[in-house]
Design a protein around this motif. Structure first.
Motif, PDB file in Angstrom:
ATOM      1  N   TYR A  81       0.878  -1.163   0.000  1.00 23.94           N
ATOM      2  CA  TYR A  81       0.000   0.000   0.000  1.00 23.94           C
ATOM      3  C   TYR A  81       0.920   1.218   0.000  1.00 23.94           C
ATOM      4  O   TYR A  81       2.078   1.126   0.403  1.00 23.94           O
ATOM      5  CB  TYR A  81      -0.912  -0.010   1.238  1.00 23.94           C
ATOM      6  CG  TYR A  81      -2.206  -0.766   1.030  1.00 23.94           C
ATOM      7  CD1 TYR A  81      -2.247  -1.964   0.317  1.00 23.94           C
ATOM      8  CD2 TYR A  81      -3.405  -0.269   1.533  1.00 23.94           C
ATOM      9  CE1 TYR A  81      -3.440  -2.652   0.128  1.00 23.94           C
ATOM     10  CE2 TYR A  81      -4.606  -0.953   1.341  1.00 23.94           C
ATOM     11  CZ  TYR A  81      -4.619  -2.138   0.641  1.00 23.94           C
ATOM     12  OH  TYR A  81      -5.795  -2.808   0.460  1.00 23.94           O
ATOM     13  N   GLN A 110       1.097   5.494   0.877  1.00 25.46           N
ATOM     14  CA  GLN A 110       0.436   6.647   1.489  1.00 25.46           C
ATOM     15  C   GLN A 110       1.168   7.924   1.083  1.00 25.46           C
ATOM     16  O   GLN A 110       2.388   8.026   1.248  1.00 25.46           O
ATOM     17  CB  GLN A 110       0.431   6.508   3.021  1.00 25.46           C
ATOM     18  CG  GLN A 110      -0.394   7.595   3.695  1.00 25.46           C
ATOM     19  CD  GLN A 110      -0.448   7.455   5.197  1.00 25.46           C
ATOM     20  OE1 GLN A 110       0.523   7.052   5.832  1.00 25.46           O
ATOM     21  NE2 GLN A 110      -1.586   7.814   5.780  1.00 25.46           N
ATOM     22  N   GLN A 162       1.783  13.671   6.380  1.00 27.17           N
ATOM     23  CA  GLN A 162       1.307  12.359   5.939  1.00 27.17           C
ATOM     24  C   GLN A 162       0.264  11.943   6.961  1.00 27.17           C
ATOM     25  O   GLN A 162       0.466  12.114   8.159  1.00 27.17           O
ATOM     26  CB  GLN A 162       2.493  11.392   5.935  1.00 27.17           C
ATOM     27  CG  GLN A 162       2.212  10.012   5.413  1.00 27.17           C
ATOM     28  CD  GLN A 162       3.428   9.089   5.549  1.00 27.17           C
ATOM     29  OE1 GLN A 162       4.559   9.544   5.696  1.00 27.17           O
ATOM     30  NE2 GLN A 162       3.178   7.804   5.526  1.00 27.17           N
ATOM     31  N   TYR A 182      -4.135  10.360   7.722  1.00 29.34           N
ATOM     32  CA  TYR A 182      -5.488  10.099   7.241  1.00 29.34           C
ATOM     33  C   TYR A 182      -6.182  11.357   6.739  1.00 29.34           C
ATOM     34  O   TYR A 182      -7.078  11.282   5.912  1.00 29.34           O
ATOM     35  CB  TYR A 182      -6.331   9.463   8.356  1.00 29.34           C
ATOM     36  CG  TYR A 182      -5.873   8.099   8.797  1.00 29.34           C
ATOM     37  CD1 TYR A 182      -4.929   7.373   8.056  1.00 29.34           C
ATOM     38  CD2 TYR A 182      -6.390   7.514   9.953  1.00 29.34           C
ATOM     39  CE1 TYR A 182      -4.509   6.116   8.478  1.00 29.34           C
ATOM     40  CE2 TYR A 182      -5.988   6.255  10.366  1.00 29.34           C
ATOM     41  CZ  TYR A 182      -5.042   5.566   9.630  1.00 29.34           C
ATOM     42  OH  TYR A 182      -4.637   4.316  10.041  1.00 29.34           O
ATOM     43  N   ARG A 188      -5.533   7.736   3.313  1.00 30.21           N
ATOM     44  CA  ARG A 188      -5.112   6.487   3.945  1.00 30.21           C
ATOM     45  C   ARG A 188      -4.189   5.762   2.986  1.00 30.21           C
ATOM     46  O   ARG A 188      -4.205   6.031   1.793  1.00 30.21           O
ATOM     47  CB  ARG A 188      -6.336   5.632   4.233  1.00 30.21           C
ATOM     48  CG  ARG A 188      -7.126   6.173   5.381  1.00 30.21           C
ATOM     49  CD  ARG A 188      -8.308   5.301   5.740  1.00 30.21           C
ATOM     50  NE  ARG A 188      -8.985   5.911   6.868  1.00 30.21           N
ATOM     51  CZ  ARG A 188      -8.898   5.481   8.134  1.00 30.21           C
ATOM     52  NH1 ARG A 188      -8.199   4.406   8.432  1.00 30.21           N
ATOM     53  NH2 ARG A 188      -9.511   6.124   9.107  1.00 30.21           N
ATOM     54  N   PRO A 189      -3.377   4.847   3.503  1.00 27.84           N
ATOM     55  CA  PRO A 189      -2.569   4.035   2.584  1.00 27.84           C
ATOM     56  C   PRO A 189      -3.508   3.302   1.618  1.00 27.84           C
ATOM     57  O   PRO A 189      -4.599   2.894   2.022  1.00 27.84           O
ATOM     58  CB  PRO A 189      -1.872   3.043   3.517  1.00 27.84           C
ATOM     59  CG  PRO A 189      -1.918   3.667   4.876  1.00 27.84           C
ATOM     60  CD  PRO A 189      -3.178   4.463   4.918  1.00 27.84           C
TER      61      PRO A 189
END
Ligand code: C2E
Ligand code: CA
Ligand code: CA
Ligand code: CA
Length: 278
Positions: free
Chosen positions: A42, A44, A255, A257, A261-262
């Protein structure tokens, strides 16, 4: 301009089905997962706090287990470290991250990509050479790769860490101090390592707008990064208030939310398109 930048961020879709936090996984399963490509990356976004422009992404591994659902790194990294699997895991994650970086670059997106390096890996002097070889084979500009290493991992054995880290830095690879603030390193110690970035742990970022005592820590971390002439990054930015405060403190990147998100690589491209369309 800031309002505009902030209004660009779209909520990212909720996470896919996650495995229960106390799911049991075996070494055997993990070994096979690494070999069989069950690990997925993932990503982000890391964006400038000043204007909301994306500069790069952090790679965060997930284990897409065929029957147990998606397993989070906290549930298997320690197991990988304990059983000598973490270097193989890192190289897997790195290969996927480099391939993604290459695709983004070919699509006109010049994004840096950060990969987490385990504390356990620092003593392995061959790992730096393996990493460098893979970067060279990938065709990705080494300056676009950043390795994130936790503050405590580096300081626990500065001598051994330096050998690995200097090797990477000499090839142009960036080095980030991860989870900064959770260790107790002095500026003098930090200045011995050729870091390019300082990432403030989210424990000091989350809710800072409501906790004045955290503000002091953030201020000194940002000041330290500035003195070392390296980029400061705040992780775990969850609200507009936190964003504003970090921006006022002069932190470079954010970085969390609040931004995104990632997400899987293909979703990142969609997210970027959506967020640059306005
Ligand atoms: P980390 O390097 O400190 O990564 C940041 C963690 O915070 C990630 O958790 C990320 O999803 C989460 N996060 C990001 N923004 C926010 C936010 O606004 N609020 C909150 N509450 N959390 C946020 P994740 O993905 O579960 O990863 C956990 C840890 O696992 C990472 O912490 C890192 O230490 C480790 N890890 C992840 N991927 C790898 C990897 O490929 N190799 C190694 N060695 N470790 C990894
Ligand atoms: Ca990290
Ligand atoms: Ca952290
Ligand atoms: Ca919060």
């Amino acid at each position: 301009a800031l309002e505009h930048a902030l209004s660009k961020f779209q909520p990212t879709p909720p996470a896919r089905r996650q495995a229960s936090p106390d799911i049991a996984v075996s070494v055997q399963e993990l070994t096979e997962a690494i070999e069989n490509g069950e690990l997925i990356n993932y990503y982000q976004p890391k964006v400038t706090l000043h204007s909301g422009v994306i500069k790069g992404v952090e790679t965060l591994v997930r284990w897409q287990h065929p029957s147990k659902g998606m397993i989070m790194p906290m549930q298997f990294i320690a197991l990988a470290e304990k059983h000598g699997l973490v270097d193989a895991l890192t190289l897997r994650v790195l290969d996927m991250a480099l391939a993604a970086c290459r695709r983004w670059h070919d699509g006109g997106l010049k994004l840096s990509v950060a990969v987490n390096l385990s504390a356990r890996s620092l003593a392995n002097t061959h790992l730096a050479d393996d990493i460098v070889r893979r970067v060279q084979a990938s065709g990705v500009d080494p300056h676009l790769l950043v390795m994130e290493i936790t503050e405590s991992a580096v300081m626990d054995d500065l001598g051994a860490s330096l050998a690995t880290l200097a090797r990477l830095r000499l090839k142009g690879i960036g080095l980030s101090i991860d989870d900064y603030g959770t260790g107790f390193s002095s500026m003098q110690q930090l200045s011995r390592v050729p870091f390019t970035e300082l990432k403030i742990d989210r424990a000091f970022v989350d809710g800072v707008s409501e906790k004045p005592q955290l503000r002091v820590i953030l201020e000194s971390a940002v000041a330290m990064a500035r003195k070392l002439q390296i980029t400061s990054v705040a992780e775990g930015v969850e609200t507009l208030e936190d964003w504003r405060l970090l921006q006022a403190l002069g932190c470079d990147l954010g970085q969390g939310y609040f931004v995104a998100r990632p997400m899987p690589g293909p979703d990142l491209v969609g997210w970027l398109k959506q967020n640059s369309a306005r």
